[in-house]
Scaffold this motif. Structure first.
Motif, mmCIF file in Angstrom:
data_model
loop_
_atom_site.group_PDB
_atom_site.id
_atom_site.type_symbol
_atom_site.label_atom_id
_atom_site.label_comp_id
_atom_site.label_asym_id
_atom_site.label_seq_id
_atom_site.Cartn_x
_atom_site.Cartn_y
_atom_site.Cartn_z
ATOM 1 N N ILE A 184 4.123 -0.969 -8.391
ATOM 2 C CA ILE A 184 2.949 -1.010 -9.260
ATOM 3 C C ILE A 184 1.683 -0.737 -8.465
ATOM 4 N N GLN A 185 0.891 0.208 -8.975
ATOM 5 C CA GLN A 185 -0.457 0.395 -8.454
ATOM 6 C C GLN A 185 -1.381 -0.482 -9.291
ATOM 7 N N GLY A 186 -1.889 -1.511 -8.658
ATOM 8 C CA GLY A 186 -2.652 -2.507 -9.380
ATOM 9 C C GLY A 186 -4.000 -2.017 -9.847
ATOM 10 N N ALA A 193 -2.296 -2.080 -14.871
ATOM 11 C CA ALA A 193 -1.834 -1.224 -13.780
ATOM 12 C C ALA A 193 -2.357 0.193 -13.956
ATOM 13 N N LEU A 194 -2.607 0.859 -12.838
ATOM 14 C CA LEU A 194 -2.999 2.261 -12.868
ATOM 15 C C LEU A 194 -1.779 3.165 -12.905
ATOM 16 N N GLN A 212 -0.156 -12.441 -10.067
ATOM 17 C CA GLN A 212 -0.975 -11.221 -10.013
ATOM 18 C C GLN A 212 -0.093 -9.991 -10.241
ATOM 19 N N PHE A 213 0.661 -10.017 -11.329
ATOM 20 C CA PHE A 213 1.742 -9.048 -11.491
ATOM 21 C C PHE A 213 1.260 -7.607 -11.509
ATOM 22 N N ASP A 214 0.150 -7.331 -12.170
ATOM 23 C CA ASP A 214 -0.366 -5.957 -12.191
ATOM 24 C C ASP A 214 -1.689 -5.852 -11.436
ATOM 25 N N GLY A 215 -1.854 -6.754 -10.481
ATOM 26 C CA GLY A 215 -3.088 -6.798 -9.714
ATOM 27 C C GLY A 215 -4.138 -7.695 -10.325
ATOM 28 N N THR A 216 -3.825 -8.272 -11.475
ATOM 29 C CA THR A 216 -4.724 -9.215 -12.134
ATOM 30 C C THR A 216 -3.934 -10.466 -12.509
ATOM 31 N N ALA A 217 -4.655 -11.507 -12.914
ATOM 32 C CA ALA A 217 -4.003 -12.723 -13.408
ATOM 33 C C ALA A 217 -3.427 -12.409 -14.785
ATOM 34 N N ASP A 223 0.846 -1.201 0.000
ATOM 35 C CA ASP A 223 0.000 0.000 0.000
ATOM 36 C C ASP A 223 0.879 1.248 0.000
ATOM 37 N N LEU A 224 1.825 1.324 -0.948
ATOM 38 C CA LEU A 224 2.789 2.399 -0.952
ATOM 39 C C LEU A 224 2.128 3.728 -1.317
ATOM 40 N N PRO A 225 2.524 4.822 -0.672
ATOM 41 C CA PRO A 225 1.889 6.123 -0.925
ATOM 42 C C PRO A 225 2.384 6.757 -2.209
ATOM 43 N N ASN A 226 1.554 7.590 -2.792
ATOM 44 C CA ASN A 226 1.935 8.312 -3.998
ATOM 45 C C ASN A 226 3.050 9.306 -3.737
ATOM 46 N N ALA A 227 3.264 9.680 -2.488
ATOM 47 C CA ALA A 227 4.304 10.654 -2.185
ATOM 48 C C ALA A 227 5.682 10.154 -2.541
ATOM 49 N N ALA A 228 5.834 8.859 -2.701
ATOM 50 C CA ALA A 228 7.140 8.293 -3.022
ATOM 51 C C ALA A 228 7.377 8.212 -4.514
#
Length: 637
Positions: free
Chosen positions: A99-101, A55-56, A259-264, A10-15
């Motif tokens: 990656i933001q999934g 990915a978003l 689940q590399f980009d948050g999906t199969a 759950d990394l923040p966008n600030a990084a």
């Protein structure tokens, strides 16, 4: 210093920062994805390209930027690729994709195309440049001839971490192993080494079969260049190197492909297609061309960059069958209602076609345990296109037979003879591999019945049968000297056993079998041709525990006869049919005292007369020692 990447999801966008640089071109549908994908040095920086279509947002974070993510740009062409250049990212730096999934959560992922990985238990990728001054030009020029289907091929299967270690238990570097392994294989007469998987894997106990870093040799034994030196060294000693390759499944470790980009993405969403219950792993989605390109590119990568001479493809049966290791209701039939994985079939055909198109002098060998037709037949003839296939039927039948008490073997002759019925349906390798000496199965020596002398004699007889039987040969490390204990990846082989006469005798026997196999064309030229094999009759009334057969090479090659006594009772004055009259040299006798035997035999010579036996024009009367293999070679008149 080894950097420690962040593992939170759950990394923040600030990084997140930004990346400047020229746009990367979209790779076409091809099998050299490693030329574009992953991390590539670019002057004073590095270009990064990753596939994450759902990915978003995608960033790259590493030791070069304090693990603060810098944004990659989505390539606006529908490819699902993200790319960018990071100034100051240099060789040796560690990194991950942040990656933001698809569902908004953040996760750190290792680069699927990384050419080096952090030493386990670390999971970061590492920027690396693959360069090596190869010295194996002579081997590469002769490779097509030296490993053709008509050439001898005797393979020594090795697990690098447990073959040998330092005295304090530390693992050896690839370079150190290379020198020792080349010397050992030359002394024993093996033509090839087959390495169990060396691609990076987090769980050492998987032996490499749970791969996470598909393009990175495991850092446990050194750098990519160290592995190149290992292959180079073996080549310069005249030894080919095969790589065990896993394209059937991958582990669900969160830092890797799952689940590399948050999906199969690399796997199937539906567990009935995408989850392997036997190995608790995920199954590749062979219906996606990006996944096929990833795997085929990976196969070509090892052959090109590391000069491997072939690939042994693991667990092909699990790829071919949708119901493999599944109960009813746990799998989905194909479009025709069958259990064949048609997408995997197409993938394997594409894989083999691509490999042989670019490297016609290598081998792709299938570990396939069923009766699927045409595994080693060309794709244009409807086959899967492999060059060879492991003969698992021969292995299972033979090991079941040799575990039986000697007295009962006379009622189970079909087990030891049945392989001749289908020996030429495929291009077979006869494997006595690592799988046969683990999980409570014991060692090959331990499976033999009887007292100590009989166990060693039986092991020598087994090897004699294997080396004279049609097909290429594969023996797992330790088998060459009669390892007593079952193999375990956390300890080295029991090399001290070489000081014991019976173990040293097994080693001498294997070395002499390899020498005969390589020097006698009849034992290898027609390994895949029925013209090269025929059963020979023995006197009526003999139980089905005496095996007698002839091996033939090209016209003009001296025929070779093998005789195996599968019981502890010597056969004196045994009459055997032979292809021709005249003198036959007793080239090998596993009962010779130098191997640990009793010394029975025929004084090095057998004389055949024109007296027919069954359909043979000649015959001879000879002594066949207990639990022994004799190899006879026709002498020129």
């Amino acid at each position: 210093m080894t950097a420690t990447p962040t593992h939170r999801g759950d990394l923040p966008n600030a990084a997140v920062g930004s990346i400047s640089g020229p746009g990367a071109p979209r790779p076409s549908h091809h099998f050299r994805q490693y030329d574009v994908m992953g991390a590539h040095l670019d002057g004073s920086g590095t270009r990064f390209t990753v596939w994450a279509p759902n990915a978003l947002s995608v960033c790259v974070a590493g030791s070069f930027n304090g693990w603060h993510g810098e944004s990659l740009e989505r390539i606006d062409d529908g490819s699902g690729l993200w790319h960018g250049r990071v100034e100051g990212a240099r060789a040796g730096d560690y990194y991950k994709y942040r990656i933001q999934g698809a569902h908004g959560g953040w996760m750190d992922k290792a680069d699927p195309y990384a050419m080096r990985c952090e030493h386990p238990p670390g999971t970061a990728s590492q920027i690396w440049e693959l360069s090596h001054g190869w010295g194996d030009r002579e081997w590469m020029a002769q490779r097509g001839q030296r490993q053709s289907h008509r050439a001898p091929m005797s393979i020594y299967e090795v697990h690098l971490g447990s073959w040998q270690r330092e005295e304090d238990g530390r693992m050896l570097n690839y370079r150190d192993i290379a020198v020792r392994l080349a010397s050992h294989c030359r002394a024993m007469g093996f033509t090839h080494v087959e390495l169990m998987p060396v691609a990076e894997h987090p769980f050492y106990g998987s032996w490499g079969y749970q791969t996470t870093g598909y393009f990175a040799p495991t850092a446990r034994y050194g750098t990519p260049q160290d592995l190149m030196v290992m292959v180079d060294t073996l080549h310069q000693h005249g030894i080919g190197v095969l790589l065990d390759w896993v394209g059937s499944h991958f582990p669900a470790d969160w830092h890797a492909l799952a689940q590399f980009d948050g999906t199969a993405l690399y796997e199937h969403q539906d567990p009935r297609l995408g989850y392997h219950p036997q190995w608790n792993s995920l199954i590749f989605n062979y219906g996606r061309y990006e996944v096929r390109d990833f795997l085929i590119s990976n196969a070509l990568f090892w052959l090109e960059k590391y000069h491997f001479d072939g690939l042994r493809v693991d667990a092909v049966a699990s790829m071919l069958y949708l119901d493999f290791a599944r109960e009813p209701g746990q799998w989905i039939p194909n479009q025709f209602g069958g259990n064949q994985n048609l997408e995997a079939v197409r993938f394997l055909q594409d894989l083999n076609s691509a490999v042989y198109a670019q490297f016609p002098d290598v081998h792709v060998i299938a570990e396939e345990s069923t009766a699927w037709a045409g595994v080693s037949r060309p794709v244009h003839h409807g086959g899967l296109g492999f060059g060879m296939k492991w003969n698992m039927g021969w292995m299972n039948d033979t090991l079941r037979y040799i575990a039986r008490p000697h007295f009962y073997r006379r009622w189970h002759g079909d087990d030891i003879r049945f392989s001749s019925v289908y020996a030429f349906n495929e291009n077979f390798v006869l494997p006595l591999s690592h799988d046969e000496v683990v999980y409570g199965k014991g060692s090959l020596l331990g499976r033999q019945p009887g007292d100590e002398w009989q166990r060693f004699a039986g092991l020598r007889c087994l090897y004699g049968l294997m080396w004279t039987h049609p097909g290429k040969k594969l023996l797992f490390m330790g088998g060459e000297f009669g390892q007593l204990q079952e193999w375990h990846h956390e300890r080295t082989l029991d090399w001290h056993l070489w000081a014991r006469p019976l173990h040293a005798g097994v080693a001498r026997w294997v070395a002499d079998l390899n020498a005969a196999y390589r020097s006698l064309p009849a034992l290898h030229v027609n390994d895949f041709d029925a013209e090269g094999f025929g059963w020979l009759p023995v006197d009526t009334g003999e139980p089905q525990t005496v095996l007698a057969f002839v091996r033939r090479g090209a016209p003009g090659d001296a025929p070779v006869v093998a005789l195996c006594n599968m019981t502890a009772e010597p056969r004196v004055a045994l009459r055997v049919g032979l292809p021709c009259a005249g003198a036959w040299r007793e080239l090998l006798n596993s009962d010779a005292t130098g191997y640990g035997g009793s010394g029975m035999g025929n004084l090095g010579r057998v004389d055949a007369t024109d007296t027919p036996l069954a359909d043979c024009p000649a015959s001879a009367t000879l002594t066949l020692p207990p639990l022994a293999t004799l190899v006879l070679v026709a002498q020129a008149n």
